[in-house]
Design a protein around this motif. Structure first.
Motif: not given
Length: 609
Positions: A69-75
């Motif tokens: 549900t939340t975006a923490v950083g990007i792969y």
């Protein structure tokens, strides 16, 4: 309305040149620019270059689940695909990010037989590395020294700031441990890829929380049976680091050295490495170092060797800011600190001296060095006997003399709970002989923070003669001292009373007489501080409930102050609910923290049994 009424020709706020001028001249603030990006698509487009230049992008080694549900950083692989896409939907190639933080990566890049993920990691560094100007490597694992060297020396040639925070390293050879502390110039010739742009270097040699739990360690140990060979120091020498980064101007060194077991030897070798480079390779190595932070230099109770001060004297860094822990100085710490101050007395503008709570008490010393350039002084421990050092700092602007652990709140965040509070009541002001100052005046001094010593009216008056232009004050006060403060420093903007022994009669300036008169005069009181923007009351040194603010203190002392933006209050338990509602209404837009004092305990059985 004309369709062109809102075009750039008629509306300056939709003009490219106007907006670019506004955005470039403003000091970057994430909150402000986040709001700008919401105004319109045009504003979003115009603010994008500056946004990308100043914000940090978190790149992780773990792909975010689809149901997250939340975006923490990007792969990292997703970010590579966006860079490699033909359409470039997010304009990452046109307006690239320059500040990066890589977190919890396992880097084993140039090993045969490694999987797709590790090959893509190497491609990431080769493509994105040249774009990086600021890099934070946080809680990552390096399996080879060459991988670490490639990341910080070869693949990131544009770096201006490098932070290594709580990483783990697997050394290639056991002999590396010995080699790091006995480097030679022959082994480390001046590299061809010197990174002259890098000016800020920070390192914290503690294995991070990613490895802190037993479960994490067991999982990692099953995957890598040699996990216990991981160390927290990089597998490179200080000589190698400074040969590649000779223009460092700001450096912070934390928590060295657990791996080699000898912090003093490690830090001494750091300084000697700079000396060797200056003598044999580059005489300008770190010659522009203006900020040095070694307050958290070590994790164990070991002291620096006596010749540390001599190394500083030979290197003669043009330090403007020095932050250190006085407890780690040698047994003759007084002399070592004095010598360091003498060496940098002509350039030092900010001095912060702390003392770890786990160390023996540091011997107080007489501050005898003349510090003409010093403007900010912060002693987070009582290492001076009195205020006599003010004679050596004529251009001081800010002076803080209190323990770091002297917060306004105990652990339960209730400033009225005084059960386990240890007061620092060292009589710093009382032990000062003000006759020795010879009419000294510090006109630039605007901030004074003291400990919990309760100051008298006479002491406040003497301080006022020396520092007449104070704007921010923190000290312990009683009734007499508070009245004198309101008379001496009427231009105060910040007042923090800690410890607090001020009653209602002092807050309101009431003169108690046997006869009542309509024309009765008042003493200087809280309402005289008309410019006050922040008013904070610290711990109640006396547990009696009478010292909390009363209804009249609030209505006739606090409410007339129209410029307040921050309040922190301890209220008497007798304060009415109506007054509480008025506080909420009156200070609706203020930052506030309010507690009611506990009433005195009832003696005997309240039920009468």
């Amino acid at each position: 309305m004309d369709s062109t009424a809102l075009s750039g020709d008629r509306n300056p706020l939709l003009n490219h040149v106007v907006l670019q001028t506004i955005f470039k001249t403003m000091k970057f603030n994430v909150k402000d620019f986040s709001n700008f990006r919401l105004v319109s698509s045009f504003w979003h487009e115009e603010s994008l270059p500056i946004w990308r230049q100043n914000t940090e992008l978190l790149v992780t080694a773990i792909k975010r689940p689809k149901n997250a549900t939340t975006a923490v950083g990007i792969y990292h692989d997703d970010y590579l695909k966006l860079l490699e896409s033909r359409k470039d939907p997010y304009q990452l190639r046109k307006y690239p990010y320059h500040h990066y933080k890589v977190q919890r990566w396992e880097l084993q890049l140039k090993s045969k037989g490694r999987g797709h993920r590790y090959r893509r990691q190497q491609i990431f560094w080769e493509k994105v590395g040249p774009l990086m100007t600021h890099l934070v490597i946080d809680e990552c694992t390096f399996f080879k020294a060459d991988d670490f060297r490639n990341v910080i020396f070869n693949w990131t040639p544009s770096l201006q700031s490098l932070t290594l925070y709580k990483n783990a390293f697997k050394c290639d050879r056991p002999s590396d441990a010995v080699a790091r502390l006995d480097p030679t110039i022959k082994e480390h010739q001046k590299p061809t890829n010197v990174q002259k742009n890098l000016t800020r270097f920070q390192i914290d040699c503690v294995i991070g929380s990613y490895f802190s739990s037993n479960q994490d360690i067991q999982v990692l140990h099953r995957s890598y049976p040699y996990f216990w060979a991981f160390w927290s120091e990089p597998p490179v020498t200080w000589m190698e680091i400074f040969l590649h980064f000779p223009n460092i101007t700001r450096m912070r060194i934390d928590n060295i050295s657990q791996k080699y077991g000898d912090t003093p030897a490690e830090f001494l070798e750091l300084l000697k490495s700079i000396e060797k480079i200056r003598n044999e390779v580059d005489p300008e190595c770190l010659s522009n170092l203006i900020e040095l932070d070694i307050e958290n230099l070590q994790r164990r109770s070991t002291m620096l060797p006596q010749n540390i001060a001599n190394c500083f004297q030979r290197l003669k860094f043009p330090l403007k800011k020095l932050q250190l822990d006085a407890a780690c100085l040698p047994s003759g710490g007084k002399e070592a600190l004095e010598h360091m101050l003498e060496t940098h007395s002509g350039t030092l503008e900010t001095l912060l001296v702390a003392r770890s709570v786990y160390w023996p008490k540091f011997t107080r010393f007489q501050f005898r060095t003349q510090m003409q350039a010093l403007t900010i002084l912060d002693f987070s421990t009582n290492i001076v006997t009195n205020l006599g050092f003010l004679k050596q700092t004529p251009n001081l602007k800010s002076c803080s003399l209190n323990f770091k652990e002297d917060g306004f709140y105990p652990t339960d965040s209730n400033p009225c709970n005084c059960k386990n509070i240890q007061y620092d009541c060292y009589p710093l002001v009382r032990k000062t002989n003000f006759e020795e100052f010879n009419q000294l005046v510090l006109p630039d001094l605007e901030k004074l923070y003291l400990g919990k010593e309760i100051l008298t009216g006479t002491q406040i008056f003497q301080l006022g003669n020396i520092m007449p232009n104070l704007k921010e004050v923190r000290m312990g006060l009683g009734n007499n001292g508070f009245s004198t403060l309101c008379q001496v420093w009427k231009g105060l903007k910040v007042l923090k009373i800690h410890a607090f022994q001020v009653q209602e009669k002092a807050i309101l300036g009431v003169i108690q007489t046997k006869t009542k008169s309509k024309n009765q005069s008042r003493l200087p009181n809280l309402t005289d501080l008309k410019d006050l923007e922040s008013f904070e009351m610290g711990f109640l040194k006396d547990k009696t409930f009478k010292l909390g603010l009363t209804n009249d203190s609030i209505l006739f002392g606090l409410f007339p102050l129209t410029n307040l933006k921050n309040i922190q209050l301890c209220l008497s338990p007798l304060v009415s609910d109506e007054v509480l509602d008025q506080i909420e209404s009156r200070f609706r837009n203020c930052k506030k923290l309010i507690f009611k004092c506990k009433p005195p305990p009832v003696l005997g059985n309240p039920d009468g049994f």
